[in-house]
Design an enzyme around this catalytic site. Structure first.
Site, PDB file in Angstrom:
ATOM      1  N   HIS A  37       0.858  -1.184   0.000  1.00  0.00           N
ATOM      2  CA  HIS A  37       0.000   0.000   0.000  1.00  0.00           C
ATOM      3  C   HIS A  37       0.893   1.233   0.000  1.00  0.00           C
ATOM      4  O   HIS A  37       1.710   1.429   0.908  1.00  0.00           O
ATOM      5  CB  HIS A  37      -0.943  -0.021   1.202  1.00  0.00           C
ATOM      6  CG  HIS A  37      -1.963  -1.118   1.070  1.00  0.00           C
ATOM      7  ND1 HIS A  37      -2.414  -1.851   2.133  1.00  0.00           N
ATOM      8  CD2 HIS A  37      -2.603  -1.590  -0.033  1.00  0.00           C
ATOM      9  CE1 HIS A  37      -3.304  -2.744   1.688  1.00  0.00           C
ATOM     10  NE2 HIS A  37      -3.434  -2.605   0.383  1.00  0.00           N
ATOM     11  N   ASN A  85      -3.118  -5.736  -2.506  1.00  0.00           N
ATOM     12  CA  ASN A  85      -3.322  -6.708  -1.435  1.00  0.00           C
ATOM     13  C   ASN A  85      -4.769  -7.225  -1.366  1.00  0.00           C
ATOM     14  O   ASN A  85      -5.199  -7.785  -0.358  1.00  0.00           O
ATOM     15  CB  ASN A  85      -2.860  -6.187  -0.079  1.00  0.00           C
ATOM     16  CG  ASN A  85      -2.598  -7.352   0.884  1.00  0.00           C
ATOM     17  OD1 ASN A  85      -2.190  -8.436   0.450  1.00  0.00           O
ATOM     18  ND2 ASN A  85      -2.870  -7.154   2.155  1.00  0.00           N
ATOM     19  N   ARG A  86      -5.504  -7.076  -2.457  1.00  0.00           N
ATOM     20  CA  ARG A  86      -6.771  -7.798  -2.644  1.00  0.00           C
ATOM     21  C   ARG A  86      -6.748  -8.543  -3.979  1.00  0.00           C
ATOM     22  O   ARG A  86      -7.755  -9.012  -4.447  1.00  0.00           O
ATOM     23  CB  ARG A  86      -7.971  -6.829  -2.634  1.00  0.00           C
ATOM     24  CG  ARG A  86      -8.159  -6.064  -1.346  1.00  0.00           C
ATOM     25  CD  ARG A  86      -8.537  -6.964  -0.175  1.00  0.00           C
ATOM     26  NE  ARG A  86      -8.786  -6.172   1.037  1.00  0.00           N
ATOM     27  CZ  ARG A  86      -7.848  -5.680   1.836  1.00  0.00           C
ATOM     28  NH1 ARG A  86      -6.562  -5.928   1.592  1.00  0.00           N
ATOM     29  NH2 ARG A  86      -8.160  -4.953   2.888  1.00  0.00           N
ATOM     30  N   ARG A  94       0.852   4.409   0.507  1.00  0.00           N
ATOM     31  CA  ARG A  94       0.968   5.498   1.485  1.00  0.00           C
ATOM     32  C   ARG A  94       1.568   5.060   2.814  1.00  0.00           C
ATOM     33  O   ARG A  94       1.796   5.884   3.693  1.00  0.00           O
ATOM     34  CB  ARG A  94      -0.422   6.085   1.716  1.00  0.00           C
ATOM     35  CG  ARG A  94      -1.420   5.094   2.301  1.00  0.00           C
ATOM     36  CD  ARG A  94      -2.845   5.594   2.124  1.00  0.00           C
ATOM     37  NE  ARG A  94      -3.828   4.675   2.672  1.00  0.00           N
ATOM     38  CZ  ARG A  94      -5.144   4.817   2.513  1.00  0.00           C
ATOM     39  NH1 ARG A  94      -5.609   5.836   1.800  1.00  0.00           N
ATOM     40  NH2 ARG A  94      -5.970   3.969   3.050  1.00  0.00           N
ATOM     41  N   SER A 113       1.238  -0.473   7.396  1.00  0.00           N
ATOM     42  CA  SER A 113       0.869   0.359   8.536  1.00  0.00           C
ATOM     43  C   SER A 113      -0.555   0.845   8.277  1.00  0.00           C
ATOM     44  O   SER A 113      -0.987   0.885   7.128  1.00  0.00           O
ATOM     45  CB  SER A 113       1.829   1.544   8.692  1.00  0.00           C
ATOM     46  OG  SER A 113       1.604   2.531   7.700  1.00  0.00           O
ATOM     47  N   TYR A 114      -1.343   1.215   9.281  1.00  0.00           N
ATOM     48  CA  TYR A 114      -0.974   1.325  10.661  1.00  0.00           C
ATOM     49  C   TYR A 114      -1.940   0.521  11.519  1.00  0.00           C
ATOM     50  O   TYR A 114      -2.946   0.045  11.008  1.00  0.00           O
ATOM     51  CB  TYR A 114      -1.018   2.806  11.091  1.00  0.00           C
ATOM     52  CG  TYR A 114      -2.335   3.498  10.795  1.00  0.00           C
ATOM     53  CD1 TYR A 114      -2.519   4.205   9.596  1.00  0.00           C
ATOM     54  CD2 TYR A 114      -3.398   3.459  11.700  1.00  0.00           C
ATOM     55  CE1 TYR A 114      -3.727   4.856   9.317  1.00  0.00           C
ATOM     56  CE2 TYR A 114      -4.603   4.104  11.410  1.00  0.00           C
ATOM     57  CZ  TYR A 114      -4.753   4.798  10.230  1.00  0.00           C
ATOM     58  OH  TYR A 114      -5.948   5.433   9.956  1.00  0.00           O
ATOM     59  N   GLU A 171       0.995  -4.792  10.880  1.00  0.00           N
ATOM     60  CA  GLU A 171       0.614  -3.376  10.793  1.00  0.00           C
ATOM     61  C   GLU A 171       1.468  -2.626  11.804  1.00  0.00           C
ATOM     62  O   GLU A 171       1.348  -2.822  13.011  1.00  0.00           O
ATOM     63  CB  GLU A 171      -0.869  -3.183  11.158  1.00  0.00           C
ATOM     64  CG  GLU A 171      -1.854  -3.869  10.218  1.00  0.00           C
ATOM     65  CD  GLU A 171      -2.151  -3.080   8.948  1.00  0.00           C
ATOM     66  OE1 GLU A 171      -1.525  -2.024   8.716  1.00  0.00           O
ATOM     67  OE2 GLU A 171      -3.029  -3.530   8.190  1.00  0.00           O
TER      68      GLU A 171
HETATM   69 ZN   LIG Z   1      -1.650  -1.776   4.079  1.00  0.00          ZN
END
Ligand SMILES: [Zn+2]
Ligand SMILES: *[C@@H]1O[C@H](CO)[C@@H](O)[C@H](O)[C@H]1NC(C)=O
Ligand SMILES: *[C@@H]1O[C@H](CO)[C@@H](O)[C@H](O)[C@H]1NC(C)=O
Ligand SMILES: *[C@@H]1O[C@H](CO)[C@@H](O)[C@H](O)[C@H]1NC(C)=O
Length: 421
Positions: free
Chosen positions: A178, A254-255, A180, A311-312, A386
């Site tokens: 991801h 991640n899907r 960001r 994260s997070y 995370e």
């Molecule tokens: Zn993530």
């Protein structure tokens, strides 16, 4: 949710980069079902940041011109960040990373730890991996997978010990699926640095781990999204894939893993959603590259442990994500090692990481890396971590002073894991 385009007046003269001045981050306690809430939120332009697993709350970022509409949705909005623009200023300024000196035939010095005093753009991460390799020339290779949608490499480093490369079972670490989640790449890079430093220092546990396992480490598996967070929208999550006849950009990588991909409730079929799964399992070039790489390892030396760093939320998430009642067959063992890792993490800076299966501990996810790595690639340990902090502490946007403490607590965590392999 609609894609976030240019909202603010700043767009008129800063053509590319979105300013978050005046954006507020709100927490919404989930009064109805998650789907209804997401549906309701889609009527305004906001950015879904995270669902809080403890309270079932959603964190959203709302631009100034949508504040009134957000309040009219009828949810109770608790402000967790009053001005996202101000918080973002604390991420910088970036300190430029200077490549280390190299002499033919001689191991270079390890890169300076001051690298971890700052966030860095994509190219400097590649340079850092190059420099780690130069400091450990007989026991490492850089490699790259890909290319991504926009033609970038997914940069990696492979480490091995005394018996030579590619023989021993694999430990695989990924970061920045991801875009960001900026703290993930330097955290992974820090623990990679520590593996090398302590192997060279002849620390007996680390010598033993590297003599028995090969590491394959990719700190940035979504390079296009990552570059986009630097150049355009700091809070971008997905990759940058366009689709025929779709205006919204990006698939949630991640899907998109080809395992339990289309289980309803675990991802979105809506191309505008932040959890858009794609049109078919594994139809993103990034996931295709990672799948091919991990299948090579699975069919060769095997994969002992996989960690996908995000994260997070301060969580250690085990399989499964797709189903809240199904448990991995070695659940007790993964849970027991995970609990020990959490204690080791807490012993460094006092942060409490919660351990458990993804679906019950966070939320349902379909097509996620850890379900795939466990079920298909046969990783005995298959975790998503995370990292720090929580939304109220900044969420994705935390000052670079967090990098070294995050690295130190996860170095303690992985060392505990190593002791149990
Ligand atoms: Zn993530
Ligand atoms: C790497 O291996 C070569 C050949 O065995 C050796 O001469 C050299 O000193 C080694 N370099 C380092 C940095 O250990
Ligand atoms: C995914 O699931 C939905 C609902 O069960 C179904 O309508 C759709 O055809 C499925 N898509 C694919 C590509 O399997
Ligand atoms: C979830 O797992 C349970 C227990 O293994 C099983 O009975 C159920 O069919 C699974 N549901 C889905 C959607 O796979």
């Amino acid at each position: 949710m609609r894609t976030l385009l240019c909202f603010s007046i700043f767009c008129s003269f800063a053509a590319a980069k979105l300013s978050y001045n005046g954006f507020k981050v709100f927490r919404i306690e989930n009064k109805g079902s998650a789907e209804e809430l997401e549906q309701s939120l889609s009527s305004i332009n906001s950015i879904l940041l995270s669902k809080d697993p403890n309270s079932e709350a959603f964190d959203i970022a709302v631009p100034p011109d949508q504040l009134q509409a957000a309040h009219q949705l009828g949810f109770e909005l608790n402000t967790v960040i009053d001005d996202l623009g101000t918080v973002l200023e604390n991420e910088g300024p970036f300190l430029t990373y200077i490549a280390t000196e190299k002499t033919q035939g001689v191991a270079a010095d390890l890169p300076p730890l001051s690298y971890f005093d700052s966030y860095h753009p994509y190219d400097e991460h590649i340079q850092f991996l190059t420099d780690l390799q130069a400091a450990f020339p007989n026991n490492s290779d850089t490699f790259s997978l890909g290319p991504s949608v926009e033609g970038r490499e997914l940069p990696g480093i492979h480490l091995w010990g005394g018996t030579g490369k590619g023989v021993k079972p694999a430990i695989v670490w990924h970061g920045t699926a991801h875009a960001r989640e900026w703290i993930s790449a330097p955290t992974v890079e820090y623990i990679t640095y520590k593996v090398i430093e302590e192997y060279q220092g002849e620390d007996s546990e680390i010598v033993s781990i590297l003599d028995n396992y090969d590491f394959y480490i990719l700190p940035i598996v979504n390079p296009d999204g990552f570059v986009y967070t630097h150049e355009s929208e700091r809070l971008w999550r997905k990759n940058r894939q366009t689709r025929d006849s779709q205006t919204c950009i990006g698939t949630d990588v991640n899907r998109n893993w080809p395992s339990h991909w289309n289980v309803s409730g675990g991802s979105s079929p809506d191309p505008c959603s932040n959890t858009y799964r794609g049109e078919a399992p594994g139809d993103t070039p990034e996931i295709q590259a990672l799948v091919a790489h991990m299948l090579d390892l699975a069919n060769g030396p095997g994969i002992k442990a996989y960690i996908d760093w995000h994260s997070y939320g301060k969580l250690i998430l085990l399989p499964y994500g797709y189903n809240c009642t199904a448990l991995p067959d070695n659940y007790e063992r993964q849970m027991s090692v995970g609990t020990g890792v959490a204690s080791a993490i807490a012993s460094v800076n006092g942060l409490e990481f919660r351990v458990g299966p993804t679906c019950t501990n966070l939320y349902q996810t379909a097509g996620s890396s850890t379900d795939w790595a466990f079920d298909v690639a046969g990783a005995e340990f298959s975790w998503l971590i995370e990292l720090r902090p929580t939304a109220a502490e900044g969420g994705f946007v935390i000052p670079p002073e967090n990098i070294l403490p995050s690295g130190a607590e996860h170095w303690a965590g992985v060392k505990y894991m190593f002791s149990q392999l």
